[in-house]
Write an enzyme that holds these catalytic residues in place. Structure first.
Site, PDB file in Angstrom:
ATOM      1  N   ASP A  81       0.866  -1.169   0.000  1.00 53.22           N
ATOM      2  CA  ASP A  81       0.000   0.000   0.000  1.00 53.22           C
ATOM      3  C   ASP A  81       0.908   1.225   0.000  1.00 53.22           C
ATOM      4  OD1 ASP A  81      -2.330   1.631   0.533  1.00 53.22           O
ATOM      5  OD2 ASP A  81      -3.201  -0.139   1.491  1.00 53.22           O
ATOM      6  N   GLU A  97       3.735   9.766 -14.036  1.00 54.41           N
ATOM      7  CA  GLU A  97       5.100   9.708 -13.480  1.00 54.41           C
ATOM      8  C   GLU A  97       5.271   8.473 -12.592  1.00 54.41           C
ATOM      9  OE1 GLU A  97       5.918  14.576 -13.287  1.00 54.41           O
ATOM     10  OE2 GLU A  97       5.975  13.404 -11.430  1.00 54.41           O
TER      11      GLU A  97
END
Ligand code: NOJ
Ligand code: MG
Length: 535
Positions: A101, A250
């Site tokens: 996560d 990105e």
């Protein structure tokens, strides 16, 4: 790299582990990494391919790990970096991928970055967070609300400015318009990617960029008083800004410095806006989580419409995904009822797109009632008594009828379900037609029939409580018929094609049955049909 390897996240089945509640190994009542290692054989037996861990990083635990004070460490309650290295090695040895996560939207207020930023207005890290002067009346800079109650702005006496927090005041938002912040988080990603993690689920990815002018959010005309107060406003200016897609591209680029990694985005938006998160030319997240099933009315027609809308909204080449449960929403078995939970399982594992299972849903775990003095979730503490609490879906995994359900030798951090002595992995593995064995059979069938993975989704007109669809590719066809109703229903075989045989029923007792003329479904029954062997 062969196609199979590149495709793993399309073919695979994902499984979310909430680490505090999966398996405790050191007797402190809180799950940990060594506990997860111990349970990997269970996950391979179940047949899943990838495990996503909710945050395991050092954290004051104001939001149970979603408030991170060190992005490249392991919280001592979960273990050590050696434990993590052992976990990733063991997972990979078992053929399992490991997803972490990533929580880039906010840090803990205890993170050294924030401590520095707060120390003075001219600290070099000041601009890493979102600071604004008070409104002319001294109040917060605008009307934005925290998802966990109250204003989203916290006042800092020392510097006379407010900082923005979309969640708790202990979770200040990072300023993603700042290049240094981006680069710092990209380095965090590289740290874990170098360790071999197979990808990230990115927390609240649609929140990363906020309106440059911090305009007031408009009021929500559909607000209902029984809903949490932050829903009084639409998040027009605080989330889902166009510039966020540059950031996600990105991030995707960072994952592509390595082979075969996946970027999953947590996004709660209507389908037509969700699909923008695949990015221009699919350069965004490979899997923007599709949460539509978490909040749907449970009826054949409502679900049929969601599937159709989603299939239609998907950009060309975008790979779909489906989620039935997570650590923020009530358990599926409670939402749809225990009788329909097997139907929901069959739906999830026969739809076109990567399925994500939430730990415990495969044993039919239900929402556990939490007494007021047992509440741990800050959302429930701040916004009490309207049912937003998330503790009830985060209770310990029920492994056996032993004391504390085999989860821990100590009283667990959240109460166990009262029925754990009967509803647990050990007893359900032994019960032939249990929901757990249904999940295993569904996963095995999905593996055996490529059309369930790669086939097209074709709706078949049905009516009433039955949802009917086909999955087809050059290798074959499967027909799925799901009875969402509590009474028996029939489907004429002209709708489904002649001479089928039952490959699997949610009641686990019709395999091999030949279906001609009419398909009879019992109450709450789902079946998967394939062409009859002799044809
Ligand atoms: C989404 C996470 O799933 C939830 O558990 C958390 O509270 C918020 N993001 C804030 O990080
Ligand atoms: Mg422990």
């Amino acid at each position: 790299m062969d196609q199979d390897n590149r495709d793993w996240w399309r073919r695979g089945i994902f499984y979310q582990v909430y680490p505090r509640s999966f398996q405790d190994s050191d007797g402190d009542g809180v799950g940990d990494l060594k506990g997860i290692i111990k349970r990997l054989p269970y996950l391979t037996r179940l047949g899943v391919d990838a495990v996503w861990l909710s945050p395991i990083f050092p954290s004051p635990m104001a939001d149970f790990g979603y408030d991170i004070s060190d992005y490249t460490g392991i919280d001592p309650s979960f273990g050590t970096m050696e434990d993590f290295d052992a976990l990733i090695a063991a997972a990979h040895d078992s053929g399992l991928k490991l997803i972490l996560d990533l929580v880039p939207n906010h840090t803990s207020d205890q993170h050294p970055w924030f401590i520095e930023a707060k120390s003075s207005r001219d600290n070099p890290k000041r601009d890493w967070y979102i600071w604004r002067d008070p409104a002319p009346d001294g109040g917060p800079p605008n009307n934005w609300l925290s998802e966990f109650g109250g204003s989203a702005w916290a006042y800092d006496e020392a510097s006379g400015q407010y900082y923005y927090h979309a969640f708790l005041a202990q979770q200040p938002d990072l300023n993603w318009r700042n290049r240094e912040v981006r680069d710092a988080i990209y380095d965090v990603m590289r740290f874990w990617l170098r360790k071999g993690v197979d990808g990230f689920r990115v927390d609240v990815i649609w929140h990363l960029i906020k309106d440059a002018e911090f305009r007031d959010n408009p009021t929500n005309p559909h607000y209902r008083a029984d809903r949490p107060p932050h829903e009084k406003l639409l998040t027009q200016y605080s989330t889902d800004q166009l510039e966020v897609h540059t950031v996600i591209t990105e991030m995707r680029g960072v994952t592509e410095e390595f082979d075969n990694r996946v970027l999953i985005g947590e996004i709660y938006l209507p389908l037509h806006r969700l699909v923008a998160y695949y990015g221009n030319d699919l350069r965004g997240a490979q899997m923007p989580f599709n949460f539509a099933l978490l909040s749907t009315l449970w009826s054949a027609r409502a679900v049929e419409m969601i599937i159709a809308d989603y299939e239609k909204a998907l950009p060309p080449g975008a790979w779909p995904n489906w989620v039935l449960g997570n650590h923020d929403r009530p358990r599926v078995a409670s939402r749809v009822g225990p009788a329909q939970a097997p139907v929901a399982a069959m739906l999830l594992l026969t739809l076109r797109g990567t399925p994500t299972l939430y730990y415990g849903d495969e044993i039919g775990m239900r929402q556990v009632a939490i007494a007021p003095d047992q509440v741990r979730d800050p959302f429930e503490k701040n916004v009490p008594d309207i049912g937003v609490g998330r503790d009830g879906c985060r209770t310990p995994m029920q492994w056996s009828a032993e004391r504390h359900a085999g989860f821990s030798t100590a009283p667990p951090w959240l109460p166990l379900a009262q029925d754990f002595a009967s509803d647990n992995v050990a007893s359900l593995e032994a019960e032939r037609a249990s929901i757990l064995n249904l999940y295993k059979a569904l996963i095995a069938l999905r593996r055996r029939l490529p059309q369930l993975v790669h086939g097209s989704y074709e709706p078949v007109a049905a009516h009433g409580d039955v949802l009917l669809y086909r999955r087809r590719n050059t290798e074959g066809v499967a027909v799925i018929a799901l009875n969402f109703g509590a009474v028996a229903a029939s489907v004429s075989s002209s709708a489904i094609g002649f001479s089928n045989e039952v490959l699997l029923s949610t009641l686990m007792d019709r395999q091999g049955e030949k279906v001609e003329g009419v398909l009879d479904l019992r109450a709450n029954e789902g079946v998967i049909l394939g062409p009859h062997q002799d044809d």
